[in-house]
Motif scaffolding. Structure first.
Motif, PDB file in Angstrom:
ATOM      1  N   LEU A   1       0.978  -1.051   0.406  1.00 15.77           N
ATOM      2  CA  LEU A   1       0.092   0.330  -0.549  1.00 15.77           C
ATOM      3  C   LEU A   1       1.043   0.985   0.116  1.00 15.77           C
ATOM      4  O   LEU A   1       1.835   1.281   0.933  1.00 15.77           O
ATOM      5  N   ASP A   2       0.681   2.157  -0.824  1.00 13.84           N
ATOM      6  CA  ASP A   2       1.261   3.185  -1.099  1.00 13.84           C
ATOM      7  C   ASP A   2      -0.010   4.532  -0.837  1.00 13.84           C
ATOM      8  O   ASP A   2      -0.267   4.929  -1.553  1.00 13.84           O
ATOM      9  N   ARG A   3       0.206   5.121   0.352  1.00 16.40           N
ATOM     10  CA  ARG A   3      -0.915   5.775   0.944  1.00 16.40           C
ATOM     11  C   ARG A   3      -1.072   6.949   0.443  1.00 16.40           C
ATOM     12  O   ARG A   3      -1.775   8.167  -0.534  1.00 16.40           O
ATOM     13  N   GLU A   4       0.295   7.502   0.570  1.00 11.95           N
ATOM     14  CA  GLU A   4       0.986   9.071  -0.495  1.00 11.95           C
ATOM     15  C   GLU A   4       0.386   8.771  -2.014  1.00 11.95           C
ATOM     16  O   GLU A   4      -0.284   9.933  -2.404  1.00 11.95           O
ATOM     17  N   ARG A   5       0.815   7.995  -2.645  1.00 13.77           N
ATOM     18  CA  ARG A   5      -0.062   8.137  -4.047  1.00 13.77           C
ATOM     19  C   ARG A   5      -1.182   7.259  -3.728  1.00 13.77           C
ATOM     20  O   ARG A   5      -1.430   7.058  -5.075  1.00 13.77           O
TER      21      ARG A   5
ATOM     22  N   GLY B   1       2.475  -7.366  -9.315  1.00 17.32           N
ATOM     23  CA  GLY B   1       2.854  -6.073  -9.983  1.00 17.32           C
ATOM     24  C   GLY B   1       2.488  -4.858 -10.213  1.00 17.32           C
ATOM     25  O   GLY B   1       2.647  -3.978 -10.384  1.00 17.32           O
ATOM     26  N   ALA B   2       1.149  -5.292 -10.513  1.00 14.21           N
ATOM     27  CA  ALA B   2      -0.363  -4.472 -11.104  1.00 14.21           C
ATOM     28  C   ALA B   2      -0.532  -3.390  -9.681  1.00 14.21           C
ATOM     29  O   ALA B   2       0.049  -4.088  -8.819  1.00 14.21           O
ATOM     30  N   GLU B   3      -0.779  -2.249 -10.367  1.00 14.77           N
ATOM     31  CA  GLU B   3      -1.042  -1.486  -8.870  1.00 14.77           C
ATOM     32  C   GLU B   3      -2.563  -1.054  -9.003  1.00 14.77           C
ATOM     33  O   GLU B   3      -2.982  -0.779 -10.588  1.00 14.77           O
TER      34      GLU B   3
END
Length: 184
Positions: free
Chosen positions: A80-84, A92-94
């Motif tokens: 989890l990338d909370r900033e982005r 590998g997908a987001e």
């Protein structure tokens, strides 16, 4: 909000999607599940599914279609990338999100270190299928570690198959169903 991602396709995840739609959310809704199966009800796994009185189709969760969601099945959320505002998947997908629901539930306690051959964890439909395949293949001795609800139900179902399966129930904390207190 335009995009909501729900991580977890168990009861809580499906109900979250239903609730969003019921409250008027019309944006994109994506539900992520590490399991390839459509969402299903877990309590019958160690009872009716193990006993063969219910199938995977019988335990499908109602409401899946009402979510009007995109389903990402068979790929776990691993980061989890909370900033982005991104959920990273095992492949590998987001997935971008404006809103995020984390409904991953609990995990079965893992065997310490590398599990010996023949050790199974019973948490999902595939786990129950694997155990049942071993029983149907002739396994007649099973040790169930953990005498909580799941362990007790599983032990009872295995004995109830009437196939002569010898079950040993091991409880590392001293008494079975300890959440119910010492009297039980």
């Amino acid at each position: 909000m335009r995009e909501v991602v729900v991580v977890g396709a168990g009861l809580a995840g499906v109900r979250a999607g239903e609730a969003l739609r019921a409250r008027g959310f019309s944006g994109a809704l994506t539900v992520v599940s590490a399991e390839a199966e459509l969402p299903y009800d877990r309590p019958p796994l160690t009872k009716q599914v193990m006993a063969g009185t219910l199938t995977a189709d019988d335990i499908r969760l109602a409401g899946v279609e009402e979510c009007d969601a995109r389903w990402v099945r068979g790929t776990a959320a691993v980061g989890l990338d909370r900033e982005r505002r991104r959920v990273r998947l095992a492949d590998g997908a987001e997935l971008a999100y404006d809103g995020l629901v984390v409904a991953t539930g609990a995990r079965a306690r893992a065997w310490p270190g590398e599990a010996p051959a023949g050790v199974l964890t019973v948490r999902g439909l595939d786990d129950v299928r694997a155990l049942r395949a071993r029983i149907d293949g002739g396994a007649r001795e099973v040790v169930v570690v953990g005498a909580g609800f799941v362990g007790v139900e599983l032990a009872s179902s295995l004995v109830g198959l009437g196939l002569g399966v010898r079950v040993t129930l091991v409880e590392p904390f001293g008494s079975p169903l300890r959440v119910l207190g010492g009297t039980v």
